[in-house]
Enzyme design. Structure first.
Site: not given
Ligand code: AGP
Length: 609
Positions: A2, A27, A74, A100-101, A482, A486, A489
C-alpha cells in the site's frame, strides 16, 4: 503493498498528501483516503477506486489543517470499499492510523477489544491498531505506540496521528518500507521515496523496530524501549522515475527481486506455529467436502496456466488425486465434463482475465465448486469463485509475470500438502520435512538472485539469436514452458519449450550448429534421461546452457555453460530454476533494446477474448 504518506508543517497538509499518494499509486490503487486535523477535529475522507475518485470527492471542500496522513490501498484483509479504505480511527475518532502490511494476530486482538466494548466499522486488520492505541493510551502518545507494537504481530509500516498531540506524527516499520523526508519547517513521511522526492532529497530511512516522532521542525528516532537512535541523513540521488522502481531500471527487475518477500508473505500465516502442518483458514470447505470431488480441473491462461501445470504435478504427487489442466480459452468452448462433483481451480494474477472468468462462470453454471488463486482482492474472479486463496505478491506492474508465478507455485504447493494431510497420503514426517524445506525457499531465491552477472553475459552473447529452445522433463518441462514465454514476450525472440523426450519426434530437425538450448536438469527421477537428450542436441552442435542443482558436478561435462540453483526437494526446485530464466529473458530484452515493462502487442490484464 500500500502507499502511505504523512505531513506535519505550516502548509496545508492535503496538498502533499494527494501529491504523495499519486506518486505511490503503483503500490496499490483499489481505494484511497486521507485524515487532516484542522485544529479542532480530525476530518477523514476515503473513497473506493483510484485516487482520482477521492480527489473528486473533496475537490470542492478540501480538508484544512497542517497535520495529516493518507493511504492508497492494495487490499489484503477486507475487500475494496469505502469502509475498508484507510485511514482507520478508534471509537472516539481521536486516534487515526494508516498501515501497509499484515497484522497476523488481528483476529485475537479484535475479539479482545470487542469484549472491552470497542465498536468496529471495517473488516480490516488495520482498524484493530487504532482501537488498541485507544485502549492502551494513558496520556503518553509515544508510550502508547510502543505498547501497541508490543502487542501486534506481523509485517507493517504504520503512521499514527492523534488530535491530543497535534504537533506530531509517530511512525514505525517492520518488514515494510518507510522513509522520512526532511524539509525546512516541515517534514514528510512516505512508504517510498517517489512520494517525497519533489519536496526534499534529504531523508531518514527507518530500520525495522525504529520509531520516529516527527514534528515540523524535528525528528526524534528511538528504539522499541524508547532509547534514542542516531541516524545519518540519506541524500536521494535517484530521478523521480527511477524512484518509483525502487532504484531498479524496470518494474520487471524490481518484481523479480521482490520474489523472496512475495513468497514469504504468501507463506506466512499458512504454516502452523509448530511448523507441522499447512493451515488454510481462508478455505471455508470442510476436509470431507474437499475430499469429495472426483475430478479437479485447473484452468488459466499464460503464466498462470504454467503455474497450473506445476499445481497439477503437486496435487497428483502429494495428494494422489487426478487433475486435468487446460487453457481457459480452450476449456470454455470444449463443453467440458463438469458436474457437482467437480472442483474447478482457476488461477489469475489480475483476477480479470476474460477467458478465465468465462471458464469459471461456465463451470459454476454446470454445477462445479470453484476455487480461485488470485493476487487481487475483490477482483472479478475473486468475487465469482466460491472460495479464494490469495497470493500476497503485491501489485505486479510489469506485463511479464514473475512474482505472481512463484507465489502461485507456493500456493499450489501448500494446497497440495493440505490435501495430502487430509487424505493421509503423506506421513507427518514427510509433511514436516517439506514444510521445513518450504520455509527455506525465500532465502534460496535471494541466493539465486545474488549473482546475475553470468546470466547477463549469456543474454548479451545469445540475445541476438532468433531461435532459442528450452527443454526439460517432468517439472523441468513445466518451468521450461514458463521460461520460453518470458523470453518470447519481452525480447521477441522465437523461443519454444519442448519435453526433452519429444525432441526425436520432430523438433530435433531444428537443432543445428549454434542454436541455443536451455536445458533444465534438476529432476533427479528423470536425470539420466534428460542427460541423454542433452547429448542428442550437443551432437548437433547446439549451444547448451544447463540449469542444475548446486551439487550436480555431472552436467557441466556435457553442456557449454551451467547455471546452478540451491539444492532442495525436486518438488520445490521450480521456484528456484525459474529465476535465472526470468533474468535471462530480462537481460536478453535489454540487449535487444525492447520495452521490458510494456512489450509490444501485450497488456497486463487481458480483459477481452
Ligand atoms: C505472463 O507473463 C503474461 N503477461 C500473460 O501470459 C499472463 O500470465 C496471462 O495473461 C494471465 O494473466 P492473469 O494471471 O492475470 O490471469
Amino acid at each position: 503493498m500500500c502507499g502511505i504518506v504523512g505531513y506535519v508543517g505550516d502548509r496545508e497538509a492535503v496538498e502533499f498528501l494527494l501529491e504523495g499518494l499519486s506518486k505511490l499509486e503503483y503500490r496499490g490503487y483499489d481505494s484511497a483516503g486521507i485524515a487532516v486535523y484542522d485544529g479542532s477535529v480530525v476530518r477523514v475522507e476515503k473513497s473506493v477506486g483510484r485516487l482520482a475518485s477521492l480527489k473528486e470527492k473533496i475537490e470542492d471542500d478540501m480538508p484544512k489543517g497542517c497535520l495529516g496522513i493518507g493511504h492508497t490501498r492494495w487490499a489484503t484483509h477486507g475487500r475494496p470499499s469505502d469502509r475498508n479504505a484507510h485511514p482507520h480511527t478508534d471509537c472516539t475518532g481521536e486516534f487515526v492510523v494508516v498501515h501497509n502490511g499484515i497484522i497476523e494476530n488481528y483476529l485475537a486482538l479484535k475479539e479482545e477489544l470487542i469484549e472491552q466494548g470497542h465498536a468496529f466499522k471495517s473488516e480490516t486488520d488495520t482498524e484493530v491498531v487504532a482501537h488498541l492505541l485507544e485502549a492502551v493510551y494513558h496520556g503518553d502518545f509515544e508510550a502508547a505506540v510502543r505498547e501497541v507494537l508490543r502487542r501486534i504481530e506481523g509485517s507493517y509500516s504504520l503512521v499514527f496521528m492523534s488530535k491530543k498531540h497535534p504537533d506530531r506524527l509517530i511512525c514505525t516499520k517492520k518488514d515494510n518500507p518507510l522513509v522520512i523526508g526532511l524539509g525546512d519547517g516541515e517534514n514528510f513521511i512516505a512508504s517510498d521515496i517517489p512520494a517525497i522526492i519533489q519536496r526534499t532529497r534529504r531523508t531518514f530511512i527507518l530500520n525495522d523496530g525504529e520509531i520516529a516522532v516527527v514534528r515540523k521542525d524535528s525528528v526524534d528516532i528511538m528504539d522499541r524501549q524508547g532509547d534514542p537512535v542516531t541516524k545519518k541523513v540519506f541524500e536521494v540521488n535517484w530521478n523521480a522515475e527511477a524512484a518509483e522502481k525502487g532504484g531498479y531500471e524496470h518494474f520487471m527487475l524490481k518484481e523479480i527481486h521482490e520474489q523472496p518477500k512475495a513468497v514469504r508473505d504468501t507463506m506466512s500465516q499458512r504454516i502452523s506455529k509448530d511448523g507441522k502442518e499447512i493451515v488454510l483458514e481462508e478455505l471455508k470447505w470442510t476436509p470431507e467436502f474437499l475430499n469429495s470431488f472426483n475430478k479437479i480441473y485447473i484452468v488459466a491462461c499464460g503464466t498462470a496456466y504454467h503455474a497450473g501445470l506445476v499445481g497439477k504435478f503437486y496435487i497428483e504427487k502429494l495428494a494422489r488425486v487426478m487433475v486435468e489442466v487446460d487453457l481457459a480459452s480452450e476449456f470454455r468452448y470444449r463443453n467440458p465434463i463438469v458436474d457437482e462433483n467437480t472442483l474447478l481451480i482457476v488461477v489469475s494474477q489480475s483476477g480479470e482475465t476474460s477467458d478465465t472468468l468465462a471458464a469459471l462462470k461456465e463451470s459454476r453454471r454446470l454445477g462445479a465448486k470453484t476455487l480461485a488463486l488470485t493476487n487481487v482482492v475483490g477482483s472479478s474472479i475473486a468475487r465469482e469463485a466460491d472460495q479464494v486463496l490469495y497470493t500476497w505478491a503485491g501489485p505486479e506492474i510489469a506485463v511479464a509475470s514473475t512474482k505472481a508465478y512463484t507465489t502461485q507455485l507456493i500456493l499450489f504447493f501448500m494446497l497440495a500438502l493440505y490435501m495430502a494431510e487430509i487424505k493421509g497420503t503423506q506421513t507427518p514426517e514427510r509433511v514436516r520435512e517439506l514444510i521445513d524445506l518450504l520455509k527455506k525457499i525465500p532465502a534460496q531465491i535471494s541466493e539465486t538472485l545474488s549473482d546475475v552477472e553470468p546470466i547477463k553475459t549469456f543474454a548479451r552473447k545469445y540475445g541476438f539469436n532468433e531461435d532459442v529452445f528450452y527443454i526439460g522433463r517432468s517439472l523441468d518441462y513445466d518451468v521450461a514452458l514458463e521460461g520460453s514465454l518470458k523470453l518470447k514476450e519481452i525480447s521477441y525472440i522465437h523461443a519454444e519449450a519442448y519435453a526433452a523426450g519429444e525432441l526425436k519426434h520432430g523438433t530435433l530437425a531444428l537443432i543445428v550448429e549454434g542454436v541455443p538450448v536451455i536445458a533444465l536438469a534438476t529432476q533427479k527421477s528423470v536425470y539420466e534421461k534428460t542427460l541423454s537428450n542433452i547429448k542428442e542436441v550437443k551432437a548437433r552442435d547446439a549451444v547448451v546452457i544447463g540449469i542444475a542443482a548446486e551439487g550436480d558436478e555431472e552436467l557441466q561435462k556435457y553442456v557449454d555453460h551451467v547455471i546452478k540453483v540451491p539444492e532442495t526437494d525436486e518438488l520445490l526446485i521450480p521456484l528456484l530454476t525459474v529465476v535465472p530464466l526470468q533474468l535471462l529473458a530480462y537481460f536478453a530484452a535489454i540487449t535487444r533494446g525492447c520495452d521490458v515493462d510494456k512489450p509490444r502487442n501485450l497488456a497486463k490484464s487481458v480483459t477481452v477474448e
